[in-house]
Design a protein around this motif. Structure first.
Motif, PDB file in Angstrom:
ATOM      1  N   VAL A  66       0.838  -1.199   0.000  1.00 60.92           N
ATOM      2  CA  VAL A  66       0.000   0.000   0.000  1.00 60.92           C
ATOM      3  C   VAL A  66       0.872   1.249   0.000  1.00 60.92           C
ATOM      4  O   VAL A  66       0.603   2.224  -0.714  1.00 60.92           O
ATOM      5  N   SER A  67       1.946   1.206   0.784  1.00 58.28           N
ATOM      6  CA  SER A  67       2.776   2.412   0.858  1.00 58.28           C
ATOM      7  C   SER A  67       3.427   2.682  -0.495  1.00 58.28           C
ATOM      8  O   SER A  67       3.514   3.835  -0.932  1.00 58.28           O
ATOM      9  N   ALA A  68       3.865   1.608  -1.173  1.00 53.51           N
ATOM     10  CA  ALA A  68       4.439   1.800  -2.504  1.00 53.51           C
ATOM     11  C   ALA A  68       3.390   2.345  -3.467  1.00 53.51           C
ATOM     12  O   ALA A  68       3.693   3.156  -4.343  1.00 53.51           O
ATOM     13  N   MET A  69       2.128   1.900  -3.268  1.00 52.59           N
ATOM     14  CA  MET A  69       1.043   2.377  -4.130  1.00 52.59           C
ATOM     15  C   MET A  69       0.896   3.896  -4.005  1.00 52.59           C
ATOM     16  O   MET A  69       0.770   4.604  -5.014  1.00 52.59           O
ATOM     17  N   ILE A  70       0.924   4.387  -2.770  1.00 58.29           N
ATOM     18  CA  ILE A  70       0.778   5.836  -2.568  1.00 58.29           C
ATOM     19  C   ILE A  70       1.906   6.573  -3.277  1.00 58.29           C
ATOM     20  O   ILE A  70       1.689   7.563  -3.986  1.00 58.29           O
ATOM     21  N   LEU A  71       3.097   6.032  -3.097  1.00 61.30           N
ATOM     22  CA  LEU A  71       4.264   6.686  -3.696  1.00 61.30           C
ATOM     23  C   LEU A  71       4.139   6.709  -5.213  1.00 61.30           C
ATOM     24  O   LEU A  71       4.344   7.744  -5.856  1.00 61.30           O
ATOM     25  N   ALA A  72       3.794   5.553  -5.779  1.00 57.78           N
ATOM     26  CA  ALA A  72       3.712   5.454  -7.233  1.00 57.78           C
ATOM     27  C   ALA A  72       2.612   6.377  -7.764  1.00 57.78           C
ATOM     28  O   ALA A  72       2.789   7.068  -8.762  1.00 57.78           O
TER      29      ALA A  72
END
Lengths: 546, 199, 421, 102
Positions: A362-368
């Motif tokens: 999820v955190s990578a999703m926000i970043l991307a």
């Protein structure tokens, strides 16, 4: 004059209502069927028919019908997508924008209902609610599931709170279902006290966000955020609100530092309820988190070259913060699991660790998403969805075996599992499959799932290097987690069974059930099914970022 | 119309009651402070022209939920006027943390320039001032905006109908009732040879 | 479409006739010239009036209770104290109670014990703010007047519980527990019963509901349909129970619980509980009068219309005032008759056991009221489908409401004419 | 002069913080529940104030209505659980439950 104005008003009201309502209700049918089942269960008890038709049959039939409806809806979605693969499909708003019906809703609905069917089947086998308490138990189970289904489709901050409450409050009772046992009532009290507190904090955060943005609709958060000048007090307020909302969700996900209820609740609750909470509640909370967190990263439509003041800091700090929480959760979960003697408690800590892994996605999703890389964001979400699906089978399998073994040897201590492999080989092999998959060893589903989650996170490292570090922590954790899972297997397979211990003689139905749950783990590790599932997960994630 | 004095009375009672809940050592006095606090909150709601919410607060919260809580107090108090002992260190810590949290929230939330933020609402119509919100709320349940809200929202805003939560909450209440009744009651039928050996 | 609703909403809110509060305030405003002081003075006047309405009926009913019970038991009741029929008995009682020493047991909670009677009395008094004694004679007129009135009355139970708990006596505690269980339970069917005439009238505003029932007897909501007729009796039972009156007076059942939550109270504080009890009786009977029995209307064909005509804007204020005095008299007589029925019931029926009290509520009254509610909702649909009318007796409510609305519309809507479609 | 929104928000913040401190410091299960009620009310004050002052409008009031109802449901269940705990442990002290450790 009144006659002139008020009659058309009523007609207009009627038209307004009838214009969209039937379609909305049709899309909402699975939930409605569950509601109907709850009422049927209660009527059955009122009229005394539950003596002839036990509650579990009513619940099972109702859930299967609901499953059929949502499967039908899912098929519709797939057909559409094969016709026009690029067009935005199946994203529709229900009930004037309170709910959202998109690929992810459909995916999670199927997920939850499939899981519910499996859990009900398990409770029938293990007999944890007797016929007397069956209707109550299944009413609570279905009620919680309705709440979770609302969670996955929530598009309004009111629905967010309502759904979380609907999912949580019956869960509190379920945890304390064995009401005569001290441990059970203690677990329920701790769960309800912390849970109610977390829900309150979340509501306060919701109020701040809604007040600041002037809207309560989740899918408008991103747009409203970009209209604000996010500086000074405004930024701090929005951060505070978001943090408080995340506290509530982190509680449901049992992330560090809001995990303390989890081991107690799982140990005190019946294993069946533990399995239900660890999978269904987590899945629904992840769906909600993905929806909310995706919006908090700001509007996807704005190209990254045009920075919205303050949004940069918000999105990146959110992503990194969530990533750190995820890493901390998996580390803490694995470390704490190491010294456990009770298997349910051990599995609870393992649940915490797994929630941590998924949170990285999820955190990578926000970043991307913030960086404008929607493809990567989609990959992150679909990775999480894939992980959840595999997690369903492996975690349910583990809890089911714990429940079935408990019925035989009347114990949930790892020490009492010694030498069980000789008496119940199939159960123990299935347990080994589940546990190895939980570790993430190839060629099991857990390995593929971990890969699907961590690969996009690694890629997101290009955007922010901290992601690489997080992946490193996750991999280290994976290695470390092997040891405590192995302890169970060592006890089961290598140690001898002490004399005088109760003998385990599982029924053939039990064996069948366990096999049914653990075979998908194998299939999802090495078979074309991987492609199918990952395709479905991608479909589900696609509607999210338009 | 100046509501300022009334605001101060209700606000002081609300905050005083809330603080009273925290510092009181006697559980029944805590409950009483809570009643004062929540009852005055209803007063604040009336000042904010949310009469329906205020009445609901009195009827459901103060008249229902709190009565339930006091019931719980009575049923679980092992002796009359049970005191909760808290060590001074803990009190100090609690107070410090509380003040810290309060100042964080206060200096965050209150610093926001709400007036400029809400400039959009300046053309609010008289309907907003009347305080008779029952009808407007009823209309919003079926998705019809109250007159003073038209034009304030863009997009679908203000058109949100709350029929779904209104209906679904009834299922929730039903389930909750079943759950609470299950926990509260003794076994109904005698289990004759059934599998229920847990109790 | 929005403007349509807007119009409907405005019409409804302006339908309330010139209220006492508004009138007094504007009058004072003119006389004093300061809006702040005027509203403060208006508030003082209202408090005085409401307190009067609160205290005087209570005193009358305490005396009436003695006389009626005496007649039922074949006695004379108070005759010696003074006045005709011994009417000075109630003031004498009050005087005696005032003189008594105000005792508080040593074991009692020293803050909550003295506080409890005030909660009871204040919540009971506050309920009178929302009760229209005649057309427009209401302290605070709100769209949700009835709802708020029930809400405020439900706060009484908190005072009772605190009284019981803070007394430090087990009789008081038992009494309070029973009382709380009883009041909270009976609130449910009572609320459902109240909703039924509200559905028929389409308003929660007590003044509006009362005004709708003008004309002849058939326009009273009790005769609106068979379900409201039955509801009246269910409501009356629930109201009796919620006032903790016999046969539901378990809380202070003298023979079992000494005096329930009142055991440790004496003197002035004790009299407060009684004052509140009799005032609540009047309040719930007032609600019954307004919701079912035509409020301040006599129900005699022709008479109501002519009285209503006096209230019109063309009439001078003494006439409209006179009309309201008449209305007040009618309202007071109706409510008092209902209170007398409560007194009558108390002295004729034996007391129920606590389990019977709870069973009556949960097993019978709640399902009955739910069924009545369902029926009352379906009835107009069935009736209009079969006979084309929405009511059996009386004029349809819409027709009754329409003229009043039109008058209002002409006067108030002119400014907004441009917005209408 | 109209009361500024910030005043109401401050009242909400006081309620919220009191609730949090109450939950953190009290050991009695029912006292903790009272803290929860305070927190929920803090949020409600915010919602109603926002309903009056911001474009949130009536949505805020409706949310607070639902919150009141949900809080009642939650309190009922929490109380049932607390009573169940009391029946098993003869105390309502949350810390006294020590069967689950690790």
């Amino acid at each position: 004059m009144l006659a002139n104005t008020s009659i058309p008003v009523f007609e207009q009201l009627f038209n307004e209502l009838t214009k969209t309502l039937p379609g909305d209700v049709f899309a909402f049918l699975p939930e409605l069927v569950l509601c109907g089942t709850v009422i049927a269960l209660l009527l059955g008890r009122l009229l005394g028919t539950d003596r002839w038709i036990p509650g579990h049959w009513t619940a099972l039939v109702g859930t299967l019908i609901a499953f059929g409806f949502s499967f039908n809806a899912a098929l519709g979605g797939i057909e559409l997508s094969s016709v026009e693969a690029t067009a935005e499909i199946s994203r529709s708003e229900l009930f004037s924008g309170l709910l959202i019906n998109d690929g992810m809703t459909i995916f999670f609905r199927l997920f939850l209902l499939l899981f519910l069917v499996l859990v009900i089947a398990l409770t029938v086998l293990s007999g944890i609610p007797d016929n007397e308490d069956g209707p109550d138990f299944y009413t609570l189970l279905l009620g919680a599931t309705i709440g979770m289904m609302l969670m996955v489709s929530a598009n309004h901050l009111l629905i967010l709170f309502l759904a979380v409450e609907m999912a949580s409050v019956p869960s509190y009772v379920l945890v304390g279902f064995l009401k005569g046992r001290r441990a059970s009532s203690e677990a329920a009290l701790k769960y309800v006290v912390y849970g109610a507190g977390a829900a309150g904090v979340m509501l306060y955060g919701t109020s701040l966000v809604a007040g600041l943005l002037g809207t309560a609709e989740i899918d408008q958060i991103a747009g409203k955020l970009s209209e604000l000048t996010l500086t000074g007090a405004t930024l701090r307020t929005i951060l505070l609100g978001v943090m408080m909302i995340l506290v509530g969700l982190a509680f449901k996900l049992s992330l560090v530092p809001f995990h303390f209820w989890c081991p107690d609740a799982f140990e005190g609750a019946p294993a069946e309820v533990g399995g239900f909470l660890s999978v269904a509640s987590k899945g629904a909370a992840f769906a909600l988190l993905i929806r909310v967190a995706g919006q908090l990263a700001g509007p996807a439509a704005v190209p990254p070259e045009i920075p919205v003041p303050g949004l940069e800091g918000l999105a990146i700090s959110l992503a990194i913060g969530l990533g750190l929480v995820g890493a901390a959760s998996s580390t803490f979960g694995n470390l704490a699991a190491y010294s456990q003697t009770n298997i349910k408690r051990l599995l609870a800590y393992s649940t915490i660790a797994h929630a941590g892994y998924m949170l990285l996605g999820v955190s990578a999703m926000i970043l991307a998403r913030h960086a404008g890389d929607t493809d990567l964001a989609r990959d992150c979400v679909s990775g999480v969805l894939f992980y959840l699906t595999v997690y369903l089978f492996m975690n349910l399998g583990a809890f089911a075996i714990v429940a079935l073994v408990r019925n035989q040897i009347y114990s949930e201590e790892i020490a009492d599992y010694k030498g069980l492999a000789k008496q119940a080989p199939l159960l123990c092999v299935a347990m080994a499959v589940c546990l190895f998959s939980l570790v993430g060893l190839p060629p099991l589903g857990g390995f593929v799932a971990k890969f699907f989650v961590l690969a996009p996170v690694w890629k997101a490292g290009d955007i922010h290097p901290a992601m690489w570090l997080l992946v490193g922590v996750a991999l280290l954790n994976t290695v470390f987690s092997l040891f405590y899972y192995l302890r169970i297997l060592v006890a089961m397979f290598i140690d001898d069974r002490p004399t005088g211990q109760p003998v385990a003689k599982p029924d053939s139905v039990d064996k069948l059930y366990v096999a049914l749950v653990s075979i998908p783990i194998l299939l999802l590790g090495a078979s074309p099914l991987i492609g199918k599932l990952s395709q479905a997960a991608e479909d589900a994630a696609r509607d999210l970022f338009l | 119309m100046s509501n300022q004095p009334l605001f101060w009375i209700f606000a002081l009672l609300t905050c005083g009651g809330a603080v009273g809940v925290v510092i009181s050592q006697n559980i029944v006095r805590m409950a009483f402070s809570l009643i004062v606090s929540l009852g005055s909150t209803a007063g604040l709601f009336f000042l904010l022209e949310a009469d329906f919410v205020g009445a609901t607060q009195l009827l459901v919260y103060v008249g229902g939920t709190l009565v339930l809580l006091i019931f719980g107090v009575m049923l679980t108090a092992s002796g009359p006027f049970q005191q909760i002992r808290v060590s001074p260190g803990e009190t100090f810590l609690g107070a410090a943390v509380g003040l810290l949290l309060l100042s964080v929230i206060a200096f965050t939330v209150i610093d926001v320039e709400w007036d400029t933020l809400n400039a959009a609402r300046t053309e609010a119509s008289p309907g907003a001032e009347s305080g008779n919100t029952a009808r407007a709320i009823g209309l919003r349940l079926v998705g019809i905006p109250a007159d003073h809200e038209i034009g304030v929202h863009e997009g679908r805003g203000g058109r949100t109908g709350y029929l779904l939560p209104f209906e679904i909450v009834s299922i929730h209440l039903l389930v909750v009732l079943v759950g609470a009744a299950y926990l509260a009651r003794a076994k109904r039928r005698v289990a004759d040879g059934s599998t229920g050996g847990e109790n | 479409m929005e403007t349509g609703w807007q119009a409907a909403g405005d019409l409804e809110t302006t339908m309330i006739p010139s209220l006492a509060e508004a009138t007094i305030r504007s009058f004072l405003d003119g006389a004093i010239g300061n809006a702040g002081w005027a509203s403060l003075l208006a508030a003082v006047v209202h408090v005085a009036l409401v307190a009067g309405f609160f205290g005087v009926p209570a005193g009358i009913f305490i005396w009436a209770e003695r006389k009626i019970s005496a007649r039922i038991q074949d006695r004379l009741g108070p005759t010696r104290v003074g006045g005709r029929f011994g009417w000075l008995q109630a003031p004498a009682d009050g005087l005696k109670l005032l003189q008594k020493e105000d005792l508080a047991p040593k074991a009692a909670d020293q803050i909550l014990f003295p506080m409890a009677p005030y909660i009871v009395v204040v919540s009971s008094l506050a309920a009178f703010m929302f009760l229209p004694f005649s057309d427009g004679w209401i302290a605070v007129s709100l769209d949700i007047g009835l709802y708020l009135m029930l809400a405020v009355m439900s706060l009484e139970v908190i005072g009772v519980i605190l009284a019981g708990y803070s007394s430090g006596s087990k009789w008081a505690l038992f009494g309070a527990m029973r009382e709380a269980a009883q009041m909270v339970s009976y609130e449910i069917p009572m609320a459902i019963c109240v909703v039924i005439p509200v559905v028929a009238a389409g308003s929660l505003n007590l003044n509006e509901i009362g005004a709708l029932q003008g004309g002849w007897l058939g326009n009273w909501l009790i005769f609106h349909d068979p379900f409201t007729f039955a509801t009246f009796f269910v409501y009356f039972v629930c109201a009796t129970a919620s006032c903790k009156r016999a046969p539901f007076d378990l809380a202070e059942a003298e023979s079992e619980l000494v005096a329930g939550f009142l055991t440790e109270y004496s003197g002035f504080r004790w009299s407060f509980f009684f004052l509140a009890e009799y005032a609540s009786m009047f309040a719930v009977c007032g609600i019954a009068t307004l919701l079912f029995l035509g409020g301040w209307h006599t129900g005699i064909p022709g008479l109501d219309e002519s009285v209503q005509g006096l209230r019109g804007s063309s009439a001078s204020w003494p006439l409209s005032w006179l009309a309201n005095v008449l209305g007040f008299g009618v309202f007071f007589v109706k409510s008092s008759l209902l209170v007398c029925v409560q007194i009558w019931v108390r002295w004729t029926l034996p007391r129920l056991r606590i389990d019977q009290v709870m069973m009556t509520c949960l097993k019978y009254l709640v399902p009955i009221s739910c069924t009545l509610f369902l029926g009352a909702v379906i009835w107009p649909l069935v009736l209009s489908a079969t006979t084309g009318k929405t009511t059996l007796l009386g004029e349809p409510l819409g027709e009754r409401a329409a003229p009043a609305l039109e008058i209002q519309a002409d006067t108030t809507m002119t400014g907004r004419e441009g917005d209408l479609p | 002069m109209e009361t500024p929104l910030a005043y109401y928000l401050f009242v909400g913040a006081v309620l919220f913080v009191s609730g949090i401190v109450c939950m953190a410091t009290k050991r009695n299960g029912i006292a903790v529940l009272m803290g929860v009620e305070l927190v929920l009310n803090g949020a409600n004050v915010n919602f109603v104030a926002f309903a009056h002052y911001t474009p949130l409008g009536l949505d805020g009031q409706i949310v607070s209505l639902f919150v009141i109802v949900l809080a009642a449901a939650e309190a009922a269940v929490a109380l049932a659980i607390a009573l169940n705990f009391y029946n098993n442990h003869q105390t309502i002290d949350v810390d006294r439950g020590d069967k689950l450790r690790g």
